[in-house]
Motif scaffolding. Structure first.
Motif, PDB file in Angstrom:
ATOM      1  N   ASN A   1     -42.824 -21.134 -55.620  1.00  0.00           N
ATOM      2  CA  ASN A   1     -43.307 -21.341 -56.974  1.00  0.00           C
ATOM      3  C   ASN A   1     -44.144 -20.129 -57.376  1.00  0.00           C
ATOM      4  OD1 ASN A   1     -45.708 -22.268 -58.835  1.00  0.00           O
ATOM      5  ND2 ASN A   1     -44.097 -23.785 -59.152  1.00  0.00           N
ATOM      6  N   ALA A   2     -43.771 -19.476 -58.467  1.00  0.00           N
ATOM      7  CA  ALA A   2     -44.426 -18.223 -58.856  1.00  0.00           C
ATOM      8  C   ALA A   2     -45.906 -18.424 -59.146  1.00  0.00           C
ATOM      9  CB  ALA A   2     -43.729 -17.621 -60.069  1.00  0.00           C
ATOM     10  N   ARG A   3     -46.251 -19.505 -59.796  1.00  0.00           N
ATOM     11  CA  ARG A   3     -47.662 -19.739 -60.133  1.00  0.00           C
ATOM     12  C   ARG A   3     -48.493 -19.948 -58.872  1.00  0.00           C
ATOM     13  NH1 ARG A   3     -51.789 -22.786 -62.532  1.00  0.00           N
ATOM     14  NH2 ARG A   3     -52.335 -22.032 -64.618  1.00  0.00           N
ATOM     15  N   ASP A   4     -47.939 -20.691 -57.916  1.00  0.00           N
ATOM     16  CA  ASP A   4     -48.641 -20.900 -56.648  1.00  0.00           C
ATOM     17  C   ASP A   4     -48.841 -19.585 -55.901  1.00  0.00           C
ATOM     18  OD1 ASP A   4     -48.714 -23.579 -57.206  1.00  0.00           O
ATOM     19  OD2 ASP A   4     -47.058 -24.111 -55.866  1.00  0.00           O
ATOM     20  N   LEU A   5     -47.846 -18.704 -55.980  1.00  0.00           N
ATOM     21  CA  LEU A   5     -47.963 -17.409 -55.305  1.00  0.00           C
ATOM     22  C   LEU A   5     -49.039 -16.548 -55.962  1.00  0.00           C
ATOM     23  CD1 LEU A   5     -44.209 -16.519 -54.614  1.00  0.00           C
ATOM     24  CD2 LEU A   5     -45.938 -17.251 -52.958  1.00  0.00           C
ATOM     25  N   LEU A   6     -49.183 -16.671 -57.285  1.00  0.00           N
ATOM     26  CA  LEU A   6     -50.232 -15.909 -57.957  1.00  0.00           C
ATOM     27  C   LEU A   6     -51.610 -16.428 -57.539  1.00  0.00           C
ATOM     28  CD1 LEU A   6     -51.105 -13.733 -59.907  1.00  0.00           C
ATOM     29  CD2 LEU A   6     -50.798 -15.362 -61.800  1.00  0.00           C
ATOM     30  N   VAL A   7     -51.757 -17.737 -57.441  1.00  0.00           N
ATOM     31  CA  VAL A   7     -53.022 -18.310 -56.969  1.00  0.00           C
ATOM     32  C   VAL A   7     -53.312 -17.811 -55.554  1.00  0.00           C
ATOM     33  CG1 VAL A   7     -54.174 -20.459 -56.301  1.00  0.00           C
ATOM     34  CG2 VAL A   7     -52.875 -20.353 -58.444  1.00  0.00           C
TER      35      VAL A   7
END
Length: 232
Positions: free
Chosen positions: A212-218
């Protein structure tokens, strides 16, 4: 003898200037027509690409003749620049207005700044995640790894607006104690990481990795936050 009351042209009162309501009405009409052209151009660019969307095609979608467009824009590139400039302005407002989530109250000034930093980075990411066509619009500039079709003046203006969208992130880093050079480096890294994840997300390539891209950014922001926060 009765004096004549006929006035000479020199005695005539000056012609009244256009009234306020009339000027306002004309301004509103012109702005509505301009927005109609921009909406038509947006659909043409998204469907046909920057190279395929001719002025004739844009005029057809707007319901005008190609010549009528020149009353509002000097070229197709000016139309594109206006669209991208408006998109970047909305992005800047999203980043400027970002606030930390209430569910994670910060204690202390530095903790509050870290929460604000994370909120602004996530606002940048979420804007392009929720509006992928705006990102597509922006990256037409980089076909062939160089700006295409824009004058140096327009290119400089749009680059300045892009930098303005990142300035709120850089400002927080400076408030956290980084010098200007360090803040630029970190902001550049944040931008590169965020755009890379957005490209994977918006093209669907992220599914290749089952992530998940958002999780990777976090996940990226966690060590960054710890590093710039300094000692507890």
């Amino acid at each position: 003898m009765v004096k004549s009351t006929v006035r000479s042209p020199d005695d005539a009162p000056a012609q009244a200037a256009p009234s306020g309501p009339r000027v306002l009405r004309e301004t509103v009409i012109n702005e509505a027509r301009r927005m109609l052209i921009l909406d038509a151009a947006r659909s043409a660019f998204f469907e046909l690409g920057l190279d395929g969307a001719s002025l004739r095609e844009i005029a057809k979608r707007a319901g005008y003749t190609p010549g009528a467009l020149y009353s509002y824009f000097g070229s197709r590139e000016e139309i594109y620049a206006a669209l991208l400039g408006e998109s970047l302005l909305r992005l800047q407002r999203s980043v400027d207005d970002a606030t930390p989530a209430d569910s994670a109250p910060a204690t202390g000034e530095r903790a509050a700044l870290i929460a604000l930093l994370r909120a602004r980075v996530m606002a940048f990411f979420d804007f392009y995640r929720e509006h992928p066509q705006d990102m597509d619009l922006g990256f037409y500039l980089f076909n062939g790894a160089r700006p295409r079709g824009l004058t140096p003046e327009l290119n400089q203006q749009l680059n300045g607006r892009l930098q303005a969208t990142l300035q709120p992130i850089q400002d927080v880093l400076v408030r956290l104690g980084l010098n200007e050079a360090e803040a630029v480096i970190e902001t550049t890294a944040i931008f590169a990481h965020t755009v890379g994840l957005l490209m994977l997300n918006n093209t669907g390539r992220i599914r290749l990795f089952g992530q998940n891209a958002r999780d990777l950014l976090v996940r990226y922001l966690d060590p960054l936050s710890a590093r710039v926060a300094g000692p507890a």
